[in-house]
Write an enzyme that holds these catalytic residues in place. Sequence first.
Site, PDB file in Angstrom:
ATOM      1  N   PHE A 131       0.870  -1.187   0.000  1.00  0.00           N
ATOM      2  CA  PHE A 131       0.000   0.000   0.000  1.00  0.00           C
ATOM      3  C   PHE A 131       0.900   1.229   0.000  1.00  0.00           C
ATOM      4  CE2 PHE A 131      -2.313   3.495   1.873  1.00  0.00           C
ATOM      5  CZ  PHE A 131      -3.526   3.433   1.210  1.00  0.00           C
ATOM      6  N   ASP A 215       9.522   2.907   0.972  1.00  0.00           N
ATOM      7  CA  ASP A 215       8.359   3.581   1.542  1.00  0.00           C
ATOM      8  C   ASP A 215       8.392   3.314   3.048  1.00  0.00           C
ATOM      9  OD1 ASP A 215       5.878   4.244   2.559  1.00  0.00           O
ATOM     10  OD2 ASP A 215       4.758   3.487   0.847  1.00  0.00           O
ATOM     11  N   LYS A 249       3.487  10.356   8.114  1.00  0.00           N
ATOM     12  CA  LYS A 249       2.931   9.865   9.379  1.00  0.00           C
ATOM     13  C   LYS A 249       3.637  10.439  10.605  1.00  0.00           C
ATOM     14  CE  LYS A 249       0.545   5.748   7.653  1.00  0.00           C
ATOM     15  NZ  LYS A 249      -0.823   6.198   7.959  1.00  0.00           N
TER      16      LYS A 249
END
Length: 402
Positions: A131, A215, A249
């Site tokens: 994702f 990522d 995040k």
Amino acid sequence: MNASTFTTRFRAAMMPTVPSPLAMLSHGKGARVWDVEGTEYLDFLGGIAVNALGHAHPVFTRAVSAQAERLAHISNYFASEPELALAERLTRLTGGDAVYFTNSGTEAIEAAVKLARRTGRPRILSLTGSFHGRTMGALSLTGKPVLQDPFRPLLPGVEQIAPTIAALEKALADDVAALVVEPIQGEAGVVDLPDGYLAAARELTSRHGALLILDEIQTGIGRTGDWFVYQAEGVLPPGAAPDAVALAKGLGGGFPIGALVGFGAAAQLLQPGQHGSTYGGNPLATAVAGAVLAEIEDAGLVANAALRGAELRAAIAGMASPLVAELSGRGLLIGVVLTRPVAKEIVAAAQERGLIVNAAAESRVRLAPPLIIGDAEVAEFTEKFAAALAAVAASTPTGATA
């Protein structure tokens, strides 16, 4: 306001992109939140690995207030001290050479896609089950057909391969621009890559002249017990580094910000006019992120993530629940792999007991608490999660398997 009232308001005013909220939250402090009815919860989701310092941390609130009183936004025609200071801190922490700031993780991935395109090569590889975000470039990389199918055709030249070293060896060739990888697949339910995968990925991408783009949006900023997974012992060969790392995040501790950090020659691939953002790198976001990173360093929260993660793993293993098959992840990003597809039931049972966790997949519960948790939070989690597991184990058939 009761649950029925806010659900009605939510459905009337919001686009139906998410199910009805699990609760309507009012405020938080530390690792706890309260809903509008006054119910208190221990928050072990942390805004999906975002709230590194928990809720209403004084370092966070002071940074927001102080910078908002000085300068919030200036556009990318100008620079500010918070922006430059944060870029310098990130290059030090990552070992990278240059930073591009975004407003979110998916935008950091979009920048990574454009970085890959600048190589002139046609193919970009990512992994099944991955994702990387919801915008079209990031969605093209995401290895989940159920999310992709409503929006086809996607970005051409992007291929998903199985998360195995054998598949990587078969797919990599001299026409591959980049391999984009989550060191741990967070949204899949905290799924670990095979041992040695990232080391093999670094060796193979280097051999074929492709970029290795990591990522670390969910895994970065100390969550896994190291600042970044690729820095953990044995993950990459000694002295090796990725070509780019996407962050978000925990970087802002709750304030929206993302970044793409480039290493070596990859840091210079995007030239003036080839990419940009009106809001990216604004003084308010970068000042808050700088304060968050400073507090993580000063308070030793990376080491705390490693310590508390080990304690939580031991506590869950000690529950000896028939629902728990194994544990995955690192530090304070933990996947509880279940023997039955009852993750949603466990989440509901936990919430009834004042504990917030997440069903990342039918048979996987995800834990991503703030990095600040201590003895009290670990003990409370242990009691409430054990009770939730016991309640679901008693109410579901034993014949079902994950």
